[in-house]
Write an enzyme that holds these catalytic residues in place. Structure first.
Site, mmCIF file in Angstrom:
data_model
loop_
_atom_site.group_PDB
_atom_site.id
_atom_site.type_symbol
_atom_site.label_atom_id
_atom_site.label_comp_id
_atom_site.label_asym_id
_atom_site.label_seq_id
_atom_site.Cartn_x
_atom_site.Cartn_y
_atom_site.Cartn_z
ATOM 1 N N GLU A 86 34.346 45.731 28.635
ATOM 2 C CA GLU A 86 34.838 44.940 27.499
ATOM 3 C C GLU A 86 33.763 44.920 26.424
ATOM 4 O O GLU A 86 32.598 45.073 26.743
ATOM 5 C CB GLU A 86 35.045 43.471 27.935
ATOM 6 C CG GLU A 86 35.874 43.316 29.162
ATOM 7 C CD GLU A 86 35.764 41.920 29.801
ATOM 8 O OE1 GLU A 86 35.048 41.051 29.266
ATOM 9 O OE2 GLU A 86 36.401 41.743 30.842
ATOM 10 N N LYS A 136 31.123 43.152 24.116
ATOM 11 C CA LYS A 136 30.373 41.899 24.228
ATOM 12 C C LYS A 136 30.442 41.209 22.871
ATOM 13 O O LYS A 136 29.877 41.679 21.889
ATOM 14 C CB LYS A 136 28.920 42.173 24.611
ATOM 15 C CG LYS A 136 28.126 40.898 24.830
ATOM 16 C CD LYS A 136 26.784 41.204 25.454
ATOM 17 C CE LYS A 136 26.093 39.941 25.939
ATOM 18 N NZ LYS A 136 25.717 39.046 24.856
ATOM 19 N N CYS A 147 3.178 30.491 -7.757
ATOM 20 C CA CYS A 147 4.286 30.178 -6.854
ATOM 21 C C CYS A 147 5.600 30.204 -7.635
ATOM 22 O O CYS A 147 5.710 29.538 -8.672
ATOM 23 C CB CYS A 147 4.076 28.805 -6.228
ATOM 24 S SG CYS A 147 5.515 28.211 -5.321
ATOM 25 N N CYS A 186 7.007 26.312 -7.791
ATOM 26 C CA CYS A 186 6.371 25.227 -8.551
ATOM 27 C C CYS A 186 5.400 25.722 -9.613
ATOM 28 O O CYS A 186 4.909 24.935 -10.416
ATOM 29 C CB CYS A 186 5.666 24.265 -7.607
ATOM 30 S SG CYS A 186 4.207 24.990 -6.841
ATOM 31 N N CYS A 209 1.161 29.360 -1.451
ATOM 32 C CA CYS A 209 1.145 28.474 -2.607
ATOM 33 C C CYS A 209 0.072 27.421 -2.341
ATOM 34 O O CYS A 209 -0.023 26.894 -1.241
ATOM 35 C CB CYS A 209 2.512 27.805 -2.762
ATOM 36 S SG CYS A 209 2.520 26.491 -3.990
HETATM 37 S S1 IVH Z 1 31.249 37.524 30.974
HETATM 38 C C1 IVH Z 1 28.978 36.316 34.482
HETATM 39 N N1 IVH Z 1 32.305 38.908 29.019
HETATM 40 O O1 IVH Z 1 27.624 36.962 26.853
HETATM 41 C C2 IVH Z 1 29.802 36.628 33.347
HETATM 42 N N2 IVH Z 1 30.485 37.458 28.530
HETATM 43 O O2 IVH Z 1 24.986 36.804 28.438
HETATM 44 C C3 IVH Z 1 29.265 36.108 32.071
HETATM 45 N N3 IVH Z 1 29.864 37.402 26.183
HETATM 46 O O3 IVH Z 1 27.379 33.577 27.590
HETATM 47 C C4 IVH Z 1 30.175 36.142 30.964
HETATM 48 N N4 IVH Z 1 31.360 38.835 25.480
HETATM 49 O O4 IVH Z 1 28.755 34.257 25.580
HETATM 50 C C5 IVH Z 1 31.362 38.016 29.376
HETATM 51 N N5 IVH Z 1 33.312 40.197 27.370
HETATM 52 C C6 IVH Z 1 32.409 39.291 27.734
HETATM 53 C C7 IVH Z 1 31.525 38.709 26.816
HETATM 54 C C8 IVH Z 1 30.568 37.798 27.253
HETATM 55 C C9 IVH Z 1 30.374 38.039 25.134
HETATM 56 C C10 IVH Z 1 28.711 36.478 26.135
HETATM 57 C C11 IVH Z 1 28.967 35.113 26.655
HETATM 58 C C12 IVH Z 1 27.920 34.845 27.691
HETATM 59 C C13 IVH Z 1 26.907 35.883 27.389
HETATM 60 C C14 IVH Z 1 26.250 36.321 28.655
#
Ligand code: IVH
Length: 679
Positions: A118, A120, A413, A416, A431
């Site tokens: 997925e 991130k 600066c 000021c 400054c």
């Molecule tokens: S899974 C154990 N899936 O990444 C599973 N996290 O470092 C942990 N995040 O706090 C979460 N996209 O804010 C997961 N597709 C995704 C994500 C995701 C972003 C962020 C989330 C989490 C951090 C983990």
């Protein structure tokens, strides 16, 4: 209250159903079936019915999505199961190492291991709790163990169903974990509006999302086009789900947005290919993404792989390399910070880098500017990685036409007009005017922060507004404020004014370490403040020391000794101290016992960029607990904390086998007041 007639109840239920459905079409599928006007008609009819029969206004009614509730503070709530964070890898080789670990842990053949991949998302992680299908609570991740109850804000998000869209197999409990995000285009629109209103723009979509959810007035969140994407589960009961693919399909059915193309299982080779595809298209996503997340698909296999204290061994974040683009330097100006340091900043022809438009990049200081030889009119390569402030990587000298203009650090600066100077052995040009408004603004943020005077409840923004409106001239004036002064601020209410006065009052009895730290003497961080507090026992005694006497204290070098001495020579500073006293701040004497030094035996090195606070902040927080924070890795280093883009220091730590920790570890260490050091 009058009884609700059956036909009215049925009518209300039908309207709710319709509105929920159209919300779903609009916010989740992005494919509305009816016009806004038609939607408004449905909505208004329901509001009318609910006004006549307030019993109909249930927690899952779509009318409850509009916001308006205001809280005094957030309630802390423990998660049923810990919200973990992720270990990171940066390269294919590191991903393969992760894969080999999985084989080792699960004892499954490489070819039989199934993953999902997925994007991130760079937003705010939250957990939504549904009991019998109804959203009953929403918590931030917090430190993973305890989060904040932000239900009233989460309710306002269009893509969050207040009731699960399921008929059969309604789980009695379902904890949906996912990310609150803001699309890049909405983020850019929001920032434009903020600039027009002369409000500070948000640094990135993540800050904007987090800033909206951590508001006590839910109409703020309601006014922001926040989105929610579901990607994980906490606890669930009354439904059978055995894998990530099943989970995501179930979320989809229940009315959530899920990450695109994620509900497919993949071999490790397919993961590598898909990573490449996502990376290639990173600029065309609606949301800011800073990498991918790869998870074992099968939940039983996850059990076999197990978990560490803060992160699972069954998942990993494979980050993107920083992305770079070419653009032009249109102008260079200087920004003035807390210590009066002038930072040159390049104004760029706006360019999209990894999906976000950037128009500024820091040039750090005079030496950097000279080393990179950045000139106005130059074509440059800029880069950003995740949250890192955009920076100029290099100038493309071949593109110079000869008309480019060199930039010199100003001798006055820009705020000021006072003289600037650069001291020997220092990188910064500063400054010289101690009451420069720019300096005061930054200084006050330090003064009120945790570890210093800790005026919790007086936000930095409010303090800034007080300065701008001449309600105060400096930090000491805070202790002379009257309620009517505060009420002169725009959008200030009676209750908030009382809260601010209370918060200020509570800070009138600082411990000596905090007070010394709050003074903001150059190079005196939390740790040194502790040393000085123990050694000298009072501000008065400290102020009477000679440079030599100061230098004889362990950990106090010649530069710091001089800075401390100079501080107490300046009439302006002495006046400031007197004004604090006159305002009722009690200067403590010899209360060395209150000083925390729980981390006195530890030396940290911070490297890379941190997400939760700046490295400077992290440093002073560690120092406030007695730790030493060094700038280079050596055999004496206890821990290296590596943020994003950590470089050579990380390498060195590995070479010397010094334990390397991530930011989450640091956050929970700080939150535990240093007690979690052995975790
Ligand atoms: S899974 C154990 N899936 O990444 C599973 N996290 O470092 C942990 N995040 O706090 C979460 N996209 O804010 C997961 N597709 C995704 C994500 C995701 C972003 C962020 C989330 C989490 C951090 C983990």
């Amino acid at each position: 209250m009058s009884q609700v007639p059956d036909d009215v109840r049925e009518k209300a239920e039908e309207l709710s159903r319709k509105i929920n459905y159209h919300n779903y079409r609009y916010y989740v599928l992005d494919d509305p079936e009816i016009s806004d006007a038609e939607y408004d008609r449905l909505f208004d009819s329901l509001v009318k019915l609910e006004n006549n029969y307030p019993q109909l206004k249930t927690a899952d009614s779509p009318t409850q999505k509009v916001g308006g509730a205001v809280l005094d503070s957030f309630k802390s709530v423990k998660h049923r199961t810990q919200m973990l964070s992720l270990n990171k890898v940066n390269t294919k080789a590191e991903f393969m190492e992760f894969h080999r670990r999985i084989i080792e842990l699960t004892k499954i053949e490489s070819a039989d291991i199934e993953y999902t991949i997925e994007p991130k998302f760079d937003g705010l992680a939250v957990e939504l709790i549904y009991e019998n299908g109804i959203l009953t609570a929403a918590l931030t991740r917090g430190d993973g163990i305890t989060g904040e109850d932000v239900t009233f804000n989460i309710r306002t998000i269009g893509a969050v169903p207040l009731r699960l869209n399921l008929n059969d197999e309604m789980p009695s409990l379902l904890e949906v974990r996912g990310e609150v995000v803001l699309s890049i285009s909405d983020f850019e629109r929001l920032n434009k509006q903020r600039l027009e209103k002369e409000e500070e723009p948000f640094a990135n979509p993540r800050n904007a999302a987090a800033g909206s959810i951590r508001q006590l007035d839910s109409s703020v969140a309601a006014g922001r086009p926040l989105d929610f994407i579901a990607y994980g589960a906490g606890e669930f009961e009354g439904v059978e789900i055995g894998s990530q693919v099943e989970l995501l399909k179930f979320f989809k059915k229940a009315g959530f947005k899920i990450p695109e193309y994620a509900d497919e299982k993949r071999s490790y080779q397919e993961v590598i290919e898909e990573y490449g595809r996502i990376l290639e298209h990173r600029g065309s996503y609606r949301y800011e993404i800073d990498g991918t997340v790869i998870k074992l698909n099968d939940f039983e296999m996850r059990m076999a792989a197990g978990e560490l204290s803060r992160s699972p061994r069954w998942a990993v974040a494979w980050k993107f390399p920083p992305s770079q683009e070419q653009t032009m330097v249109e102008e260079i100006f200087v920004n003035v910070g807390r210590t009066g340091a002038l930072t040159p900043v390049a104004v760029l022809k706006p360019v999209r880098v990894a999906g976000v438009t950037i128009s500024r990049a820091t040039l750090h200081n005079e030496d950097e500017l000279k080393r990179k030889d950045v000139r106005v009119g130059d074509t440059v390569i800029v880069q950003r990685a995740g949250d890192v402030i955009p920076e100029v990587v290099k100038v493309i000298k071949e593109k110079r036409a000869g008309t480019e203009k060199k930039f010199e650090m100003p001798d006055k600066c820009p705020v000021c007009g006072a003289r600037t100077q650069r001291l020997e052995n220092q990188a910064a040009t500063r400054c010289t005017n101690k009451s420069c408004p720019a300096v005061q603004k930054e200084y006050i943020a330090h003064f009120i922060s945790r570890g210093a005077m800790d005026i919790d409840g007086l936000g930095y923004k409010t303090a800034e507004k007080m300065l701008e409106n001449n309600i105060i001239k400096n930090a000491a004036d805070l202790y002379h404020l009257k309620k009517e002064d505060i009420l002169r601020l725009e959008r200030m209410g009676d209750k908030l004014a009382d809260n601010i006065l209370n918060a200020i009052d509570k800070s009138r009895h600082p411990d000596l370490q905090s007070l010394i730290f709050a003074l903001g003497i150059p190079n005196v961080g939390g740790y040194l403040a502790g040393v000085l507090a123990r050694e000298f026992g009072s501000i008065e005694n400290l102020s009477e020391q000679t440079v030599e006497q100061l230098e004889s204290v362990q950990d106090v070098g010649p530069i710091v000794a001089r800075a401390i001495y100079n501080y107490f020579q300046e009439a302006q500073n002495l006046k400031f101290l007197q004004r604090l006293k006159d305002g009722g701040v009690v200067f403590p004497e010899n209360n060395a016992t209150e000083i925390t030094d729980i981390l006195a035996d530890y030396t940290f090195v911070l490297t890379g960029s941190l997400q939760f606070c700046t490295r400077e902040d992290a440093k002073s927080k560690l120092e406030a607990l007695g730790a030493k924070v060094a700038s280079s890795v050596s055999g004496n280093t206890s821990y290296v904390v590596a943020g994003e883009k950590a470089g050579s220091k990380l390498e060195k730590a590995k070479k010397l086998s010094i334990p390397v920790k991530d930011e989450d570890w640091l956050v929970s260490l700080l939150e535990s007041g240093g007690k979690n050091i052995d975790d």
